[in-house]
Scaffold this active site. Structure first.
Site, PDB file in Angstrom:
ATOM      1  N   ASN A 151       0.855  -1.185   0.000  1.00 42.76           N
ATOM      2  CA  ASN A 151       0.000   0.000   0.000  1.00 42.76           C
ATOM      3  C   ASN A 151       0.898   1.246   0.000  1.00 42.76           C
ATOM      4  O   ASN A 151       1.708   1.426   0.916  1.00 42.76           O
ATOM      5  CB  ASN A 151      -0.893  -0.056   1.254  1.00 42.76           C
ATOM      6  CG  ASN A 151      -1.811   1.140   1.364  1.00 42.76           C
ATOM      7  OD1 ASN A 151      -1.379   2.270   1.138  1.00 42.76           O
ATOM      8  ND2 ASN A 151      -3.049   0.916   1.735  1.00 42.76           N
ATOM      9  N   HIS A 179       0.939   6.214   1.948  1.00 45.07           N
ATOM     10  CA  HIS A 179       1.672   7.181   2.779  1.00 45.07           C
ATOM     11  C   HIS A 179       2.862   7.828   2.083  1.00 45.07           C
ATOM     12  O   HIS A 179       3.429   8.786   2.593  1.00 45.07           O
ATOM     13  CB  HIS A 179       2.032   6.553   4.127  1.00 45.07           C
ATOM     14  CG  HIS A 179       0.774   6.251   4.906  1.00 45.07           C
ATOM     15  ND1 HIS A 179      -0.221   7.190   5.050  1.00 45.07           N
ATOM     16  CD2 HIS A 179       0.328   5.136   5.509  1.00 45.07           C
ATOM     17  CE1 HIS A 179      -1.221   6.655   5.729  1.00 45.07           C
ATOM     18  NE2 HIS A 179      -0.916   5.409   6.020  1.00 45.07           N
ATOM     19  N   HIS A 228      -5.720   3.487  -1.341  1.00 41.35           N
ATOM     20  CA  HIS A 228      -7.027   3.845  -0.798  1.00 41.35           C
ATOM     21  C   HIS A 228      -7.325   5.266  -1.261  1.00 41.35           C
ATOM     22  O   HIS A 228      -6.656   6.212  -0.853  1.00 41.35           O
ATOM     23  CB  HIS A 228      -6.967   3.776   0.740  1.00 41.35           C
ATOM     24  CG  HIS A 228      -8.284   4.015   1.403  1.00 41.35           C
ATOM     25  ND1 HIS A 228      -8.451   3.891   2.766  1.00 41.35           N
ATOM     26  CD2 HIS A 228      -9.500   4.364   0.921  1.00 41.35           C
ATOM     27  CE1 HIS A 228      -9.714   4.145   3.084  1.00 41.35           C
ATOM     28  NE2 HIS A 228     -10.365   4.443   1.988  1.00 41.35           N
ATOM     29  N   ARG A 274      -9.415   8.029  -0.688  1.00 37.89           N
ATOM     30  CA  ARG A 274     -10.377   8.452   0.339  1.00 37.89           C
ATOM     31  C   ARG A 274     -11.222   9.606  -0.163  1.00 37.89           C
ATOM     32  O   ARG A 274     -10.779  10.399  -1.002  1.00 37.89           O
ATOM     33  CB  ARG A 274      -9.627   8.873   1.613  1.00 37.89           C
ATOM     34  CG  ARG A 274      -8.897   7.743   2.297  1.00 37.89           C
ATOM     35  CD  ARG A 274      -8.330   8.195   3.631  1.00 37.89           C
ATOM     36  NE  ARG A 274      -9.375   8.357   4.605  1.00 37.89           N
ATOM     37  CZ  ARG A 274      -9.630   7.498   5.596  1.00 37.89           C
ATOM     38  NH1 ARG A 274      -8.873   6.429   5.759  1.00 37.89           N
ATOM     39  NH2 ARG A 274     -10.605   7.711   6.432  1.00 37.89           N
ATOM     40  N   ARG A 300      -7.011  12.760   1.205  1.00 43.62           N
ATOM     41  CA  ARG A 300      -5.921  13.212   2.064  1.00 43.62           C
ATOM     42  C   ARG A 300      -4.558  12.703   1.603  1.00 43.62           C
ATOM     43  O   ARG A 300      -3.546  13.272   1.940  1.00 43.62           O
ATOM     44  CB  ARG A 300      -6.172  12.838   3.521  1.00 43.62           C
ATOM     45  CG  ARG A 300      -6.131  11.358   3.780  1.00 43.62           C
ATOM     46  CD  ARG A 300      -6.220  11.059   5.262  1.00 43.62           C
ATOM     47  NE  ARG A 300      -7.567  11.262   5.772  1.00 43.62           N
ATOM     48  CZ  ARG A 300      -8.011  10.683   6.886  1.00 43.62           C
ATOM     49  NH1 ARG A 300      -7.217   9.913   7.597  1.00 43.62           N
ATOM     50  NH2 ARG A 300      -9.244  10.877   7.291  1.00 43.62           N
ATOM     51  N   GLU A 310      -8.834   0.362  -2.654  1.00 42.08           N
ATOM     52  CA  GLU A 310      -9.683   0.364  -1.460  1.00 42.08           C
ATOM     53  C   GLU A 310     -10.564   1.595  -1.534  1.00 42.08           C
ATOM     54  O   GLU A 310     -10.070   2.697  -1.808  1.00 42.08           O
ATOM     55  CB  GLU A 310      -8.830   0.470  -0.196  1.00 42.08           C
ATOM     56  CG  GLU A 310      -7.895  -0.682   0.025  1.00 42.08           C
ATOM     57  CD  GLU A 310      -6.965  -0.412   1.203  1.00 42.08           C
ATOM     58  OE1 GLU A 310      -7.023   0.677   1.805  1.00 42.08           O
ATOM     59  OE2 GLU A 310      -6.170  -1.294   1.504  1.00 42.08           O
ATOM     60  N   THR A 355      -8.399   3.538   8.740  1.00 39.50           N
ATOM     61  CA  THR A 355      -9.620   2.724   8.738  1.00 39.50           C
ATOM     62  C   THR A 355      -9.710   1.967  10.057  1.00 39.50           C
ATOM     63  O   THR A 355      -8.964   1.029  10.284  1.00 39.50           O
ATOM     64  CB  THR A 355      -9.589   1.757   7.541  1.00 39.50           C
ATOM     65  OG1 THR A 355      -9.168   2.478   6.385  1.00 39.50           O
ATOM     66  CG2 THR A 355     -10.954   1.163   7.283  1.00 39.50           C
ATOM     67  N   GLU A 386     -11.026  -9.509   3.323  1.00 34.99           N
ATOM     68  CA  GLU A 386      -9.771  -9.101   3.958  1.00 34.99           C
ATOM     69  C   GLU A 386     -10.071  -8.915   5.435  1.00 34.99           C
ATOM     70  O   GLU A 386     -10.922  -8.103   5.812  1.00 34.99           O
ATOM     71  CB  GLU A 386      -9.245  -7.807   3.336  1.00 34.99           C
ATOM     72  CG  GLU A 386      -7.953  -7.359   4.010  1.00 34.99           C
ATOM     73  CD  GLU A 386      -7.245  -6.221   3.292  1.00 34.99           C
ATOM     74  OE1 GLU A 386      -7.468  -6.027   2.084  1.00 34.99           O
ATOM     75  OE2 GLU A 386      -6.461  -5.522   3.959  1.00 34.99           O
ATOM     76  N   HIS A 402      -3.883  -4.363   7.955  1.00 31.46           N
ATOM     77  CA  HIS A 402      -4.041  -3.209   8.831  1.00 31.46           C
ATOM     78  C   HIS A 402      -3.176  -3.333  10.072  1.00 31.46           C
ATOM     79  O   HIS A 402      -3.389  -4.209  10.898  1.00 31.46           O
ATOM     80  CB  HIS A 402      -5.493  -2.963   9.258  1.00 31.46           C
ATOM     81  CG  HIS A 402      -5.715  -1.510   9.535  1.00 31.46           C
ATOM     82  ND1 HIS A 402      -5.300  -0.916  10.694  1.00 31.46           N
ATOM     83  CD2 HIS A 402      -6.225  -0.527   8.768  1.00 31.46           C
ATOM     84  CE1 HIS A 402      -5.570   0.376  10.634  1.00 31.46           C
ATOM     85  NE2 HIS A 402      -6.119   0.636   9.473  1.00 31.46           N
TER      86      HIS A 402
HETATM   87  N1  PXP Z   1      -5.894  -3.118   4.181  1.00 31.08           N
HETATM   88  C1  PXP Z   1      -6.903  -2.208   4.239  1.00 31.08           C
HETATM   89  C2  PXP Z   1      -8.271  -2.634   3.812  1.00 31.08           C
HETATM   90  C3  PXP Z   1      -6.661  -0.895   4.665  1.00 31.08           C
HETATM   91  O1  PXP Z   1      -7.678  -0.004   4.721  1.00 31.08           O
HETATM   92  C4  PXP Z   1      -5.339  -0.514   5.004  1.00 31.08           C
HETATM   93  C5  PXP Z   1      -5.053   0.901   5.383  1.00 31.08           C
HETATM   94  O2  PXP Z   1      -5.273   1.731   4.280  1.00 31.08           O
HETATM   95  C6  PXP Z   1      -4.331  -1.487   4.916  1.00 31.08           C
HETATM   96  C7  PXP Z   1      -4.645  -2.783   4.521  1.00 31.08           C
HETATM   97  C8  PXP Z   1      -2.900  -1.177   5.232  1.00 31.08           C
HETATM   98  O3  PXP Z   1      -2.763  -0.864   6.578  1.00 31.08           O
HETATM   99  P1  PXP Z   1      -1.356  -0.366   7.130  1.00 31.08           P
HETATM  100  O4  PXP Z   1      -1.050   0.933   6.430  1.00 31.08           O
HETATM  101  O5  PXP Z   1      -1.596  -0.207   8.590  1.00 31.08           O
HETATM  102  O6  PXP Z   1      -0.353  -1.418   6.788  1.00 31.08           O
END
Ligand code: PXP
Length: 251
Positions: free
Chosen positions: A14, A17, A50, A52, A56, A77, A108, A158, A198
């Site tokens: 992901n 960030h 994601h 959003r 952001r 996402e 989330t 998930e 997550h």
């Molecule tokens: N999976 C889902 C469905 C999420 O919403 C997120 C956060 O955007 C993640 C995985 C990744 O989480 P993390 O950034 O804490 O690894």
């Protein structure tokens, strides 16, 4: 199962960030598209973003460019809203993971309540599946949620690993891991592919990767944070070199 016989769990990286840092300054860098390319080169099985509602971090343009450049499956996402469905149908990611979204949350914070939102989700799932998009539902590891996800005829669930990752004692962590294990077994029995994510980091990821039927983990924050630290020395050296580089004519 011995570790040598264990199946390989796919890693979805992901890159949200990377965009968070870009948005903090309103610059063009760091570019999540470039980060996604590097992640792919390093063996990422999937790129996850994601988009959003408040934009952001990831922007619509990132989705548009990633759709054109990412070679591995692209997992979007998003909230199960009409506006987001419209974007998904326009850009056609390989996978859509439906997640709950509240503007004020930091991230989330819980799974999607698929039991309470079954009617809306059935409609959204049908629209996405109609365009051959694989649909995943991000849910808490609870039997009623898994059962409803199966009824909604999605491909994947998930499992939200937040409670497991936030546990402050081994006993609590063990409890949440058991919940995840039961949900993984139930999901597999119902024909669902099992993913999780997550809050996973370099210490807590192993136990989740070894859960029965685990096919895929989506991880962002820990990887982007680690990338900053393992890259810091090189980045400082490069800046020092840039400071002392001979000036080119015309500057
Ligand atoms: N999976 C889902 C469905 C999420 O919403 C997120 C956060 O955007 C993640 C995985 C990744 O989480 P993390 O950034 O804490 O690894």
């Amino acid at each position: 199962m011995s570790s040598s016989l264990q199946h390989r769990v796919r890693l979805g990286v992901n890159v949200d960030h990377v965009a968070t840092i870009r948005q903090a300054r309103g610059t063009r860098y760091p570019d999540p598209v470039f980060a996604a390319q590097l992640a792919e080169q390093a063996g990422a099985d999937q790129i996850t973003i994601h988009l959003r509602e408040d934009r952001r971090h990831i922007q619509e343009r990132d989705l548009q460019v990633l759709r054109k450049t990412v070679q591995v499956p692209l997992n979007l996402e998003m909230a199960a809203t009409a506006a987001m469905v419209e974007l998904a149908l326009r850009y056609l990611p390989d996978i859509v993971t439906l997640v709950p979204e509240r503007r004020e949350e930091q991230t989330t914070e819980g799974g999607l309540d698929v039991v309470a939102n079954a009617a809306n989700l059935a409609n959204v799932v049908a629209q996405l599946r109609n365009k051959d998009i694989v649909v995943s539902l991000f849910i808490d590891p609870e039997a009623s949620q898994v059962a409803m996800a199966a009824q909604l005829q999605v491909h994947t669930i998930e499992l939200h690993t937040g409670d497991y990752c936030n546990a402050r004692s081994q006993a609590v962590q063990h409890h949440h891991l058991t919940q995840l294990r039961l949900a993984a077994l139930q999901s597999h029995d119902l024909g669902l592919q099992v993913a999780a994510g997550h809050g996973l980091d370099y210490r807590n990821v192993g136990a989740v990767a070894r859960l029965p039927h685990m096919a895929e983990l989506n991880i962002g924050h820990a990887i982007v944070a680690q990338a900053l630290l393992v890259g810091m020395e090189r980045a400082v050296r490069q800046m020092s070199e840039a400071m002392h580089k001979p000036m080119e004519l015309g500057h």
